[in-house]
Design a protein around this motif. Structure first.
Motif, PDB file in Angstrom:
ATOM      1  N   LEU A 121       6.514   9.301  -9.078  1.00 43.38           N
ATOM      2  CA  LEU A 121       5.907   9.192 -10.279  1.00 43.38           C
ATOM      3  C   LEU A 121       6.704   8.580 -11.278  1.00 43.38           C
ATOM      4  N   LEU A 122       8.082   8.543 -11.386  1.00 41.75           N
ATOM      5  CA  LEU A 122       8.954   7.866 -12.275  1.00 41.75           C
ATOM      6  C   LEU A 122       9.128   6.256 -11.958  1.00 41.75           C
ATOM      7  N   ALA A 123       8.990   6.255 -10.336  1.00 39.87           N
ATOM      8  CA  ALA A 123       8.927   4.777 -10.015  1.00 39.87           C
ATOM      9  C   ALA A 123       7.614   4.163 -10.664  1.00 39.87           C
ATOM     10  N   TYR A 124       6.361   4.672 -10.670  1.00 40.47           N
ATOM     11  CA  TYR A 124       5.232   4.332 -11.100  1.00 40.47           C
ATOM     12  C   TYR A 124       5.450   4.062 -12.722  1.00 40.47           C
ATOM     13  N   LEU A 125       5.730   5.057 -13.398  1.00 35.80           N
ATOM     14  CA  LEU A 125       6.029   4.737 -14.903  1.00 35.80           C
ATOM     15  C   LEU A 125       6.954   3.658 -15.329  1.00 35.80           C
ATOM     16  N   THR A 126       8.011   3.610 -14.508  1.00 32.23           N
ATOM     17  CA  THR A 126       9.079   2.589 -14.728  1.00 32.23           C
ATOM     18  C   THR A 126       8.454   1.117 -14.570  1.00 32.23           C
ATOM     19  N   TYR A 127       7.534   0.888 -13.620  1.00 34.44           N
ATOM     20  CA  TYR A 127       7.063  -0.097 -13.114  1.00 34.44           C
ATOM     21  C   TYR A 127       5.884  -0.485 -14.229  1.00 34.44           C
ATOM     22  N   MET A 128       4.920   0.644 -14.790  1.00 35.50           N
ATOM     23  CA  MET A 128       3.871   0.247 -15.668  1.00 35.50           C
ATOM     24  C   MET A 128       4.601  -0.178 -17.196  1.00 35.50           C
ATOM     25  N   ALA A 129       5.959   0.237 -17.223  1.00 34.81           N
ATOM     26  CA  ALA A 129       6.476   0.076 -18.652  1.00 34.81           C
ATOM     27  C   ALA A 129       6.759  -1.541 -18.565  1.00 34.81           C
ATOM     28  N   VAL A 174      -0.850   7.466  -7.282  1.00 31.58           N
ATOM     29  CA  VAL A 174      -1.421   8.804  -6.875  1.00 31.58           C
ATOM     30  C   VAL A 174      -1.200   9.938  -7.572  1.00 31.58           C
ATOM     31  N   VAL A 175       0.119  10.285  -7.490  1.00 32.78           N
ATOM     32  CA  VAL A 175       0.692  11.309  -8.261  1.00 32.78           C
ATOM     33  C   VAL A 175       0.433  11.489  -9.574  1.00 32.78           C
ATOM     34  N   PHE A 176       0.395  10.287 -10.250  1.00 34.66           N
ATOM     35  CA  PHE A 176       0.035  10.251 -11.684  1.00 34.66           C
ATOM     36  C   PHE A 176      -1.359  10.738 -11.819  1.00 34.66           C
ATOM     37  N   GLN A 177      -2.138  10.315 -10.998  1.00 34.08           N
ATOM     38  CA  GLN A 177      -3.633  10.640 -11.330  1.00 34.08           C
ATOM     39  C   GLN A 177      -3.926  12.222 -11.130  1.00 34.08           C
ATOM     40  N   ARG A 178      -2.954  12.726 -10.294  1.00 32.20           N
ATOM     41  CA  ARG A 178      -3.179  14.189 -10.013  1.00 32.20           C
ATOM     42  C   ARG A 178      -2.660  15.102 -10.883  1.00 32.20           C
ATOM     43  N   ALA A 231       0.740  -1.187   0.074  1.00 36.81           N
ATOM     44  CA  ALA A 231       0.131  -0.026   0.173  1.00 36.81           C
ATOM     45  C   ALA A 231       0.786   1.360   0.021  1.00 36.81           C
ATOM     46  N   ASN A 232       2.128   1.186   0.592  1.00 36.08           N
ATOM     47  CA  ASN A 232       2.710   2.408   0.751  1.00 36.08           C
ATOM     48  C   ASN A 232       4.003   2.509  -0.125  1.00 36.08           C
ATOM     49  N   SER A 233       3.997   1.490  -1.163  1.00 32.89           N
ATOM     50  CA  SER A 233       5.200   1.433  -1.971  1.00 32.89           C
ATOM     51  C   SER A 233       5.325   2.643  -3.052  1.00 32.89           C
ATOM     52  N   PRO A 234       6.583   3.131  -3.349  1.00 30.86           N
ATOM     53  CA  PRO A 234       6.586   4.105  -4.150  1.00 30.86           C
ATOM     54  C   PRO A 234       5.861   3.955  -5.378  1.00 30.86           C
ATOM     55  N   VAL A 235       5.787   2.686  -5.812  1.00 31.94           N
ATOM     56  CA  VAL A 235       4.811   2.373  -7.256  1.00 31.94           C
ATOM     57  C   VAL A 235       3.454   2.985  -6.918  1.00 31.94           C
ATOM     58  N   ARG A 236       2.756   2.638  -5.895  1.00 33.98           N
ATOM     59  CA  ARG A 236       1.459   2.942  -5.399  1.00 33.98           C
ATOM     60  C   ARG A 236       1.379   4.414  -5.144  1.00 33.98           C
ATOM     61  N   ARG A 237       2.330   4.991  -4.454  1.00 33.84           N
ATOM     62  CA  ARG A 237       2.243   6.317  -4.167  1.00 33.84           C
ATOM     63  C   ARG A 237       2.488   6.961  -5.586  1.00 33.84           C
ATOM     64  N   GLY A 238       3.107   6.736  -6.443  1.00 35.02           N
ATOM     65  CA  GLY A 238       3.224   7.216  -7.806  1.00 35.02           C
ATOM     66  C   GLY A 238       2.139   7.268  -8.549  1.00 35.02           C
TER      67      GLY A 238
END
Length: 272
Positions: A258-266, A184-188, A175-182
């Protein structure tokens, strides 16, 4: 009446009509309500509002505006609203921020056809006929993406993960991973203009994962610089992306996740 006189009369009528008068559709789950420019300008709740550092115009602006909560009957804490603009921009805003009566407050600025607003800087067109502005936005960390202009529709919606499951990290992500926090930032920030894995409401910018994520062709430093200032990578006067140049608009910590999320989604592409 001759054809020539009819054409002249029609032309005169069109010139007399307010060019920027429009309708705003609002649906908070209790039926659609259509507000006209005239109704909003003469509303008992309408008042003059001064915005010292307007996000769209980059200067002090004065508006005739209505408190946004006054136009959203039945809205409850925990609800989520989608704001859709005429130019394809779409952003979700939590009801909690809108229902707040102290600190940051959301207003619907209404363009008076008799006194139109100036053109947006950077050849970005007009902000009217409706524009969500905020007083004291820093009190609630309101981002620049939460100031939608050219507004056409407001409607109750679900959270992004429910509507667009291909954009969400796997359930196994903590729940508190950089990816999941990213996420939230991505949505905003990004989701107001871009889709991801082919999902999303916005139609202004390209998809951020299909066929390639920007993390696959830009170094982390270049991508950070691009998000802060898109013109630093490609000088394009007609570019619509304004970037997030300051800590107030996007902190370094938020940029990192945010970069952690985008890297993960790649690594989690979903072809539609």
């Amino acid at each position: 009446m001759s054809l020539l006189r009819r054409c002249f009369a029609l032309f005169a009528l069109c010139c007399a009509l307010p060019l920027h008068a429009a309708d705003l559709s609002i649906d908070t789950g209790h039926g659609v309500r259509i507000w006209t420019t005239a109704q909003l300008l003469t509303s008992a709740d309408a008042q003059s509002v001064t915005i010292p550092a307007d996000v769209a115009f980059h200067r002090t602006m004065h508006y005739r505006a209505v408190p946004l909560h006054a136009l959203l009957p039945g809205l409850a804490h925990g609800d989520r609203l989608k704001f859709v603009a005429n130019d394809g921009f779409s952003v979700d805003i939590d009801a909690d921020a809108i229902l707040n009566r102290t600190g940051a407050q959301a207003w619907l600025a209404v363009e008076d056809p008799q006194y139109p607003w100036p053109a947006l800087p950077g050849n970005k067109g007009d902000a009217g006929p409706f524009y969500v502005v905020w007083t004291d936005p820093a009190a609630a960390q309101i981002s620049s993406e939460q100031w939608p202009y050219q507004l056409a529709r407001i409607q109750l919606t679900q959270d992004a993960a429910s509507r667009f499951p291909a954009t969400a990290p796997a359930a196994s992500e903590p729940a508190n991973s950089p990816v999941r926090r990213g996420y939230v930032v991505f949505q905003r920030t990004c989701f107001a203009c871009h889709t991801l894995n082919g999902e999303g409401d916005a139609r202004m910018g390209p998809d951020l994962n299909i066929p390639h994520s920007p993390t696959e062709y830009l170094s982390a430093d270049m991508l950070r610089a691009f998000i802060r200032n898109p013109q630093s990578l490609r000088r394009w006067p007609e570019g619509k992306m304004t970037g997030f140049p300051t800590q107030a608009s996007l902190s370094d910590a938020d940029l990192d996740v945010l970069l952690a999320y985008l890297t993960y989604m790649a690594q989690h592409k979903v072809e539609k």
